[in-house]
Design an enzyme around this catalytic site. Sequence first.
Site, PDB file in Angstrom:
ATOM      1  N   SER A 391       5.943 -38.052 -19.659  1.00 33.41           N
ATOM      2  CA  SER A 391       6.982 -39.072 -19.479  1.00 33.41           C
ATOM      3  C   SER A 391       7.186 -40.001 -20.659  1.00 33.41           C
ATOM      4  O   SER A 391       8.135 -40.785 -20.668  1.00 33.41           O
ATOM      5  CB  SER A 391       6.664 -39.909 -18.237  1.00 33.41           C
ATOM      6  N   SER A 392       6.321 -39.954 -21.648  1.00 28.76           N
ATOM      7  CA  SER A 392       6.513 -40.800 -22.829  1.00 28.76           C
ATOM      8  C   SER A 392       7.862 -40.554 -23.490  1.00 28.76           C
ATOM      9  O   SER A 392       8.402 -41.437 -24.159  1.00 28.76           O
ATOM     10  CB  SER A 392       5.395 -40.549 -23.846  1.00 28.76           C
TER      11      SER A 392
END
Length: 703
Positions: A391-392
């Site tokens: 998700s970064s």
Amino acid sequence: MAKEKKKKTPIPFRLNFMFFLIFILFSSLIIRLGIVQIVYGDDYLREVDRTENDVANTPVPRGKMYDRNLNPVVDNEPRNAITYTKYPNTKTEDMVKTAEVLATLIEKDTKKVTLPDKKDFWILKHPKEADALITKAEKKKVIEKKLEQKDLYKLQMKRVTDENIQEFSKDELEVIAIFREFNSGYALAPSIVKNKDVTTKEFARVSEHLDEMPGVDITTDWERTYKYDETLRSVLGKVSSSEEGIPSENIDYYLARDYTRNDRVGKSYIEKQYEDVLRGQKTRIENVLSKGEVINTNTLTEGQSGKDLILTIDMELQQQVEKIIESELSRTKARGNTYLLDRAFVVLMDPNTGEVLTMAGRQYGRNSQTGLTEMNDFALGNITTSYTMGSSVKGATVYTGFQTGAIAPGSAFHDHPLLLAGANPKKSYSPLGYVTDVTALKKSSNVYMFMTAIRIGGGHYIPHRPLGINREAFAIMRNHYAQFGLGVRTGIDLPNESVGFKGVDSTDGLLLDLSIGQFDTYTPMQLAQYVSTIANGGKRLEPHMVREIRNPSNEHNELGSVFKTMSPKVLNDLGGKDVWIQRVQEGFRQVAQEPGGTAYKYFGGKSYRAAAKTGTAEAFYDGPRRNQYSAPVPTINLTLVGYAPHNNPEVAFSVVVPWVYQGKPSDDINKRIGRDVMDAYFKLKEKRAKGESDADKAVESTQ
């Protein structure tokens, strides 16, 4: 009675003709000699006295490296050295005699003496016995031009027996080792005979007997030293040894650039990347030869040490970051289901200049000698290895949605499991209800990213029905991601940078995986460039390891003047509306600073006011032990990106910890590392402002 006359014997005509011919030949010879002496005499006298000029280059020490605070990182340690210069008319037997004298004055390691070296030396020392190894028939073939002289030498080498070469004593082996070094150089170019462990006594003895050893000389050589031991060693690179010279795979490249075969060159990374700067300018010496003998030497140009590099790296901070990584790896490793965890990476970068402040990587490895597990430097993994980051990368997804018109600032979606045809439900870790773009980043909504990707691909979500996504959506999203630095080379000034791997575009569900960072792989350096682009408002800056190039230090070890400063280089600008990047930045701020943010537990209340984005990727292990398993092992990668302060960023960071755990247990190693690294950065900054830093004191002591 009449007196008889004596008969005269007539001279034959042929004899007269022969005398005449001899007269003509002698006359021609006399005339020719007269022409040579009178007409061309001066020319031939000049030819006899003619001299030749041959220019030789003498190597100089390489440039040094310093960190951004001017602390020495890579230096040159002077060493006593003994050299040999071979002249054009030097005979082999004279070289042997010189080697025999030198062997009585120094200790020479014989480990590198090869079997061919021994055989060759035996042939030189036993010419009669060596000649007897060749038959008359074989010699006749040379006369008949059926064989060449070198073929006879090869036959001799084959026929020298083990018994012949076993008779060499230890002293003779030293002579062979020295003679081997004599032959390794080139005419008029000094070659190193010994430059390691040359004792003061050896140096003095050789100095006293130089007249007895033509070509032998004493000098000062250098050896690379590393002031911070193994810290960042893999990135600093290696230099070839004096024995190795130019690596064979690069020989043509360097010879075309005025190098000689026994020159020492950078073999990897910074040493190789900046070879033209670090190598320096050789001393050019003109040797004046007459009849093959050197009668005079003239220095054409004085040599100059290589230029020095001022790195962007903060070595004190680098060491602190490495300790943090080691501590957290040990802590997490002690937990269950972490048997594949073996590495972690941290990149700190100035988002306004692209300067890399730290490039840390640590990896567990087994010592081949002791068999024990130990922690090793793996900083290179930041550019040579890639992973699914999770998700970064969602900041890039949201911004791509804005750019493509799929969403607008403030757009909202209902976060609930998506029921795709023929596939498992696609969902967030927990249903979040209606979320906007900012909240989706704050709480890391997968579904928001899925719906954005579906719109980018021109699809429509209807439960249990195909999405109808255009296959061009993969290329569209990747092209937009590339504007942040994801999936492309960052341009860092180091060789062998990986671009990562792109998944195969086969199903609609994989586009959704791409949108949450669970399909393509990226490097930790790409992740740092990506978050720096967000931090500075949309400019993708080229990361770099060298800040300045300086002219060589003077004799007092003071830094030279600035030769070149590396200016920030913008690779591209996102070029969108200001509000788009501001929405992404606000989402990142809320992640770290507001309750409910996925990193609030670790950054909430910090005075440096960080912005961040966490990442958890469901992946499969593809590390060095993958062949031990019959099927891919499911695992979890943990990542974190961020910058601080959020309203005026001065440092951006990426944290990547692959293969953290297998199975249910979770861990926050990425967040702990990120918090501790940011704490260390700002504490060190505060100390330096007060003049309390050890590094600053070290700099002051050198000035």
